[in-house]
Design a protein around this motif. Structure first.
Motif, PDB file in Angstrom:
ATOM      1  N   ILE A 383       0.768  -1.019  -0.263  1.00 33.93           N
ATOM      2  CA  ILE A 383      -0.029  -0.289  -0.296  1.00 33.93           C
ATOM      3  C   ILE A 383       0.867   0.968   0.085  1.00 33.93           C
ATOM      4  O   ILE A 383       0.837   2.376  -0.729  1.00 33.93           O
ATOM      5  N   TRP A 384       1.923   1.351   0.522  1.00 34.37           N
ATOM      6  CA  TRP A 384       3.200   2.099   0.486  1.00 34.37           C
ATOM      7  C   TRP A 384       3.361   2.790  -0.394  1.00 34.37           C
ATOM      8  O   TRP A 384       3.217   3.761  -0.457  1.00 34.37           O
ATOM      9  N   THR A 385       3.541   1.561  -1.570  1.00 30.62           N
ATOM     10  CA  THR A 385       4.981   1.973  -2.621  1.00 30.62           C
ATOM     11  C   THR A 385       3.727   2.331  -3.544  1.00 30.62           C
ATOM     12  O   THR A 385       3.966   3.011  -3.514  1.00 30.62           O
ATOM     13  N   LEU A 386       2.436   1.909  -3.285  1.00 28.51           N
ATOM     14  CA  LEU A 386       1.561   2.442  -4.575  1.00 28.51           C
ATOM     15  C   LEU A 386       1.171   3.654  -3.729  1.00 28.51           C
ATOM     16  O   LEU A 386       1.555   4.748  -4.666  1.00 28.51           O
ATOM     17  N   PHE A 387       0.775   4.713  -2.807  1.00 23.48           N
ATOM     18  CA  PHE A 387       0.404   6.092  -2.710  1.00 23.48           C
ATOM     19  C   PHE A 387       1.402   6.069  -0.947  1.00 23.48           C
ATOM     20  O   PHE A 387       0.872   6.431   0.018  1.00 23.48           O
ATOM     21  N   PRO A 388       2.580   6.418  -1.448  1.00 20.11           N
ATOM     22  CA  PRO A 388       3.731   6.996  -0.283  1.00 20.11           C
ATOM     23  C   PRO A 388       2.801   7.391   0.555  1.00 20.11           C
ATOM     24  O   PRO A 388       2.923   9.495   0.555  1.00 20.11           O
ATOM     25  N   GLY A 389       2.894   7.786   1.363  1.00 20.86           N
ATOM     26  CA  GLY A 389       2.028   9.176   3.261  1.00 20.86           C
ATOM     27  C   GLY A 389       1.065   9.250   2.702  1.00 20.86           C
ATOM     28  O   GLY A 389       0.074  10.120   3.342  1.00 20.86           O
ATOM     29  N   TYR A 390      -0.070   8.764   1.555  1.00 27.35           N
ATOM     30  CA  TYR A 390      -0.750   9.064   1.791  1.00 27.35           C
ATOM     31  C   TYR A 390      -2.010   8.868   2.927  1.00 27.35           C
ATOM     32  O   TYR A 390      -2.512  10.292   2.785  1.00 27.35           O
ATOM     33  N   MET A 391      -2.184   7.749   3.180  1.00 25.79           N
ATOM     34  CA  MET A 391      -2.410   7.518   4.178  1.00 25.79           C
ATOM     35  C   MET A 391      -2.879   8.277   5.900  1.00 25.79           C
ATOM     36  O   MET A 391      -3.609   8.797   6.596  1.00 25.79           O
ATOM     37  N   SER A 392      -0.911   8.462   5.219  1.00 27.16           N
ATOM     38  CA  SER A 392      -1.257   9.331   7.055  1.00 27.16           C
ATOM     39  C   SER A 392      -1.676  10.850   6.368  1.00 27.16           C
ATOM     40  O   SER A 392      -2.261  11.188   7.805  1.00 27.16           O
ATOM     41  N   MET A 393      -1.727  10.884   5.155  1.00 27.21           N
ATOM     42  CA  MET A 393      -2.450  12.486   5.874  1.00 27.21           C
ATOM     43  C   MET A 393      -3.277  12.317   5.917  1.00 27.21           C
ATOM     44  O   MET A 393      -4.337  13.516   6.046  1.00 27.21           O
ATOM     45  N   ALA A 394      -3.753  11.357   4.682  1.00 25.99           N
ATOM     46  CA  ALA A 394      -5.330  11.062   5.156  1.00 25.99           C
ATOM     47  C   ALA A 394      -6.110  11.166   6.643  1.00 25.99           C
ATOM     48  O   ALA A 394      -7.161  11.444   7.003  1.00 25.99           O
TER      49      ALA A 394
END
Length: 431
Positions: A383-394
């Motif tokens: 998941i992180w490789t696909l969207f690095p940092g995305y869920m952290s910001m979400a």
């Protein structure tokens, strides 16, 4: 019969007091090469007796000094007990004379109430004026060094090169400081200079402790939010750690700098502790599912606002699509992964910001169906490789809004007004 009358010998308690006083006098009269010695009479609840004197090894170029405190202990048959201590001198310009007394007393009062709190706040023994150096001093339980001195020997901040996972040592350290700040703030105490390296010490067991609580606190200037940002600024100032080098930290920073989120006394601690950056992969995946659940409960207008807020913090996803370089979520996904192909083909269209959250939720939920090798760490890393940092910001964007609410707030409105959102056709944004 004649002769000189002998010296009167005290009896009972009077004798004990006399002996204690004499022993203390002898201690003070004995030479302490290179040491500063002071005499006081101050009761210490922490030590359980009256402090009679102290001594420490003084060096001109040192910032703290090792020494001892001598106190009258009812539990000690010898009358005088000794405890090791570390002394800090109040040596700044505003800490001279009466001002030093006020600062020292404020530090003592701000710290003494937290005696024994999880070993993360250094116990304070005394504050006293030392005539030998013409300065006020503070004595803490013995510590071995400032935290700064041992950081080079600590584990790396991130346990992998991508920066997707913080090492357990630093997760524990950050959580410990957050909980300590929550404790002192709950009692109305502000540290005042958490960005300073002189605020963190370690003992012989490598236990991290806070010192100088209240020393730099100024009424109307120092704030609890300032303590929070000060701590993280201190971590980021350690160039050897590379704390702010990861996209995961970018989302976390947005949260801890948010006045709306951090000034909420009832929720700021949990908001930080529950952030994905401070969780291990299994708990991260649970957090991702919780973000999806929260998103799905929003009404249409608030879901649009949430997506707009995500765009303001991460515009690259929509900009790539608008330039024609990507074709919705599909082009962000590794087509060699059967799970990704299957899920993207069934569920998602072109509403990129919300689609990613839905995709991550289903990916985390069903990933284990694709073989034993797909454990929590593997799923999280993909998941992180696909969207690095995305869920952290979400997660952080969600937390700066009123939680589980369909009411917009000032934090999101500022994002909208300070970004290029006003120049876009909002109908083109995802919802």
């Amino acid at each position: 019969m004649s002769g000189r009358r002998g010296r009167r010998v005290p009896a009972g308690r009077e004798l004990a007091d006399h002996l204690i006083e004499r022993i203390n006098d002898l201690r003070l009269e004995n030479p302490y090469p290179g040491k500063v010695v002071g005499r006081i009479s101050q009761y210490s609840e922490i030590l359980g007796g009256y402090i009679r004197s102290y001594a420490f090894q003084y060096e001109d170029d040192a910032s703290y000094f090792q020494g001892s405190i001598f106190f009258e202990s009812p539990a000690d048959d010898k009358g005088i007990a000794t405890v090791e201590a570390t002394f800090i001198i109040l040596d700044e310009e505003h800490e001279e004379g009466e001002a030093g007394r006020i600062v020292g007393q404020n530090v003592y009062d701000s710290t003494a109430g937290f005696y024994g709190y999880r070993d993360s706040i250094a116990n304070i023994y005394l504050t006293a004026y030392c005539s030998k150096i013409d300065r006020w001093v503070i004595a803490y339980e013995r510590f071995d060094s400032y935290f700064d001195d041992v950081i080079p020997g600590c584990p790396p901040f991130y346990e992998n090169e991508s920066g997707s996972r913080v090492s357990q040592f630093w997760i524990d350290t950050i959580r410990q400081i957050i909980e300590s700040l929550s404790c002192i703030h709950g009692e109305g105490v502000v540290h005042g200079r958490m960005y300073s390296s002189k605020s963190y010490v370690v003992d012989s067991n490598m236990t991290l402790k806070l010192v100088n609580i209240g020393r730099y606190s100024r009424s109307g200037v120092s704030t609890s939010h300032g303590d929070i940002t000060g701590f993280f600024d201190y971590l980021c100032s350690q160039s050897s750690l590379g704390v702010s080098s990861s996209q995961e930290w970018v989302g976390f920073e947005y949260l801890y700098r948010s006045e709306e989120a951090m000034n909420n006394r009832s929720s700021w601690e949990n908001a930080l502790l529950d952030h994905p950056i401070l969780l291990r992969p299994p708990a991260k995946l649970v957090c991702y599912m919780d973000i999806h659940g929260w998103t799905s409960r929003l009404n249409m207008r608030m879901r649009l606002n949430f997506a707009n807020a995500l765009y303001c913090k991460m515009p690259s996803y929509l900009e790539l699509i608008q330039r024609g370089e990507r074709e919705g979520l599909w082009d962000f996904i590794d087509k060699d992964c059967n799970l990704c192909v299957d899920m993207a083909g069934r569920i998602f269209m072109d509403k990129i910001y919300i689609d990613i959250i839905y995709f991550v939720r289903h990916f985390a939920d069903h990933g284990r169906d694709y073989g034993e090798d797909w454990n929590a760490e593997c799923i999280h890393d993909k998941i992180w490789t696909l969207f690095p940092g995305y869920m952290s910001m979400a997660y952080s964007v969600r937390e700066v809004n009123y939680r589980d609410s369909n009411q917009a707030n000032a934090a999101w409105n500022r994002l909208f007004s300070s970004s290029n959102l006003q120049r876009l056709n909002r109908r083109a944004l995802p919802y």
